[in-house]
Write a protein that holds these residues in place. Structure first.
Motif: not given
Length: 465
Positions: A77, A80, A95, A174, A361, A363, A365-366, A369
């Motif tokens: 996290v 990112l 976060y 998610k 979140l 995306s 990319e997330y 990851a």
């Protein structure tokens, strides 16, 4: 994740707030400098986003984002969010990890008006928060910013699960946990049993369980069981769906259908496997260890578990692993799609900025990851091949001849289901859990008791208009 006990949610590490600044105070203060400084100074292990004087400037919107506390998650996290801050210089995100006993503590924070701006939720408790009005309706943002290609990349069943019955959209995917059947190839070979495959039905499943249940040390007690299932809402529900039944009437969230013949037949099938045939282990049989751990320690030849368990099983199992699609029921083939998603607190002071964070979140990319860091199955179908590649690259020997794509079978072929939710889910869950403990874990109550359970659940529902 997914109730996922043993899911990602069940493995979250406890969050212990520092003595000088409680978690609730931190959330109430949002991202004020004093809260950030106190938290980072008193509890460096929390890995909160870096706070600086620049981050505290009046021009910046301050958001609190709450998510998992498992060991691998905070470092990911942090990296990112640093990228998010570069592309969104007007927003600074702090976060904070999920607390221990997330369901209860988060509900208390929501009721107290002390919730984070953006949060993750799952399973039966995320819709409960939405039912009680604590999640912002995302429809205006989705309609303005997300194209159909993005929405079509998600599993339709999972995407639909983030809507209330009156049409409000409280979340977005998610990741996509999916259930399949893990099996121990060494044990199958030892007893000469054919491996599970995509054609298996529950009849095939039962035949194999009987062939694989043994007293291996000849002490008069079973110490190897054919399989095991978690006694939780969604894990039991998918068996009911496979028999053609439902817990909740799809057309009426206040109507219980747990007492109908299809549901009773499916649940009796499970009860009989545990307490008549004794080929499916109960938690008492395996001394209350989680299903995944019972499988890893070779007390089970098979286990019904999700893609979220992959990394733990691959890292700790000392046997050749196999994975197959979930066996079909008498009426249909189904598998579980978890409902892990992101939501925005209805009381946030910065809904537009929170939406910018949610877009990040969800995306690719997330998702990529999370897939790389802990093998979380992506919510997007377009990332599945990459996800499989990450797993094979880290565990090349263990995944040789393992059908990892079995986890995505329900998504790609359209037979996934999600947890069915009552209009008053919180009371329904409490009533059902108490009955299931007596029926499945203890084996002291007949399945017919669910007729009374269904009446109690229905009596707890609000009147429909």
């Amino acid at each position: 994740m997914v109730n996922h006990m043993n899911s990602t949610a069940s493995q979250r590490q406890p969050f212990r707030p520092p003595a000088k600044t409680s978690r609730r105070v931190f959330l109430r203060l949002g991202s004020l400098a004093v809260a950030g400084a106190a938290l980072s100074g008193c509890a460096p292990t929390l890995s909160l986003s870096p706070f600086s004087s620049e981050a505290a400037t009046p021009e910046k919107v301050q958001l609190v984002y709450q998510d998992w506390s498992t060991e691998w998650f905070p470092p990911m996290v942090q990296q990112l969010l640093a990228e998010f801050h570069e592309t969104h210089p007007h927003i600074h995100v702090f976060y904070t990890p999920d607390p221990e006993n997330l369901q209860e503590k988060m509900l208390a924070d929501l009721q107290a008006g002390a919730a984070p701006d953006v949060f993750e939720g799952c399973c039966d408790f995320f819709p409960i928060w939405a039912q009680q009005g604590y999640a912002l309706d995302l429809r205006p943002f989705v309609e303005a910013d997300l194209d159909q290609a993005t929405i079509s990349d998600w599993n339709p069943a999972q995407y639909r699960s983030f809507f209330t019955r009156d049409g409000r959209q409280y979340g977005l995917p998610k990741y996509h946990g999916a259930l399949a059947l893990y099996y121990n190839k060494d044990i199958f070979d030892e007893f000469g049993v054919e491996y599970p495959n995509a054609t298996w039905t529950h009849d095939d499943y039962l035949v194999a369980m009987r062939q694989l249940t043994h007293d291996r040390d000849s002490d008069g007690q079973t110490d190897l069981w054919g399989s095991m299932v978690d006694i939780t809402w969604d894990r039991l529900q998918i068996h009911v769906n496979g028999w053609g039944g439902h817990f909740v009437d799809p057309a009426n969230p206040a109507r219980c259908r747990m007492d109908e013949p299809e549901a009773l037949a499916a649940l009796e099938w499970l009860r009989a496997r545990m307490h008549d045939d004794r080929v499916m282990a109960t938690f008492l049989d395996v001394k209350n260890v989680p299903t995944r751990q019972a499988f890893i320690t070779e007390k089970l030849a098979m286990v019904e578990d999700g893609s979220w368990a992959l990394k733990d099983i691959l890292a700790n199992a000392n046997f050749r692993l196999g994975v197959a699609p979930f066996p079909a029921g008498p009426a249909r083939r189904v598998t579980l799609a978890t409902t892990d998603g992101f939501g925005i607190y209805a009381g946030t002071r910065h809904p537009e900025a929170a939406w910018e964070l949610v877009k990040f979140l969800i995306s690719k990319e997330y998702g990529r990851a999370m897939a790389r860091a802990n093998f979380l199955q992506p919510a997007r179908a377009s990332l599945i091949e990459e996800w499989i590649g990450f797993i094979q690259a880290e565990f090349p020997q263990q995944t040789r001849d393992v059908d990892l794509a079995a986890f995505a079978d329900g998504h790609l072929k359209g037979y996934s289901v999600t947890a069915e939710i009552f209009a008053n889910q919180i009371e329904a869950q409490q009533i059902a859990d108490a009955a299931w403990h007596q029926i499945f874990t203890l084996g002291q109550t007949p399945i017919d008791e669910l007729a009374q359970v269904c009446r109690q659940i229905q009596a707890a529902q609000p009147e429909t208009k």
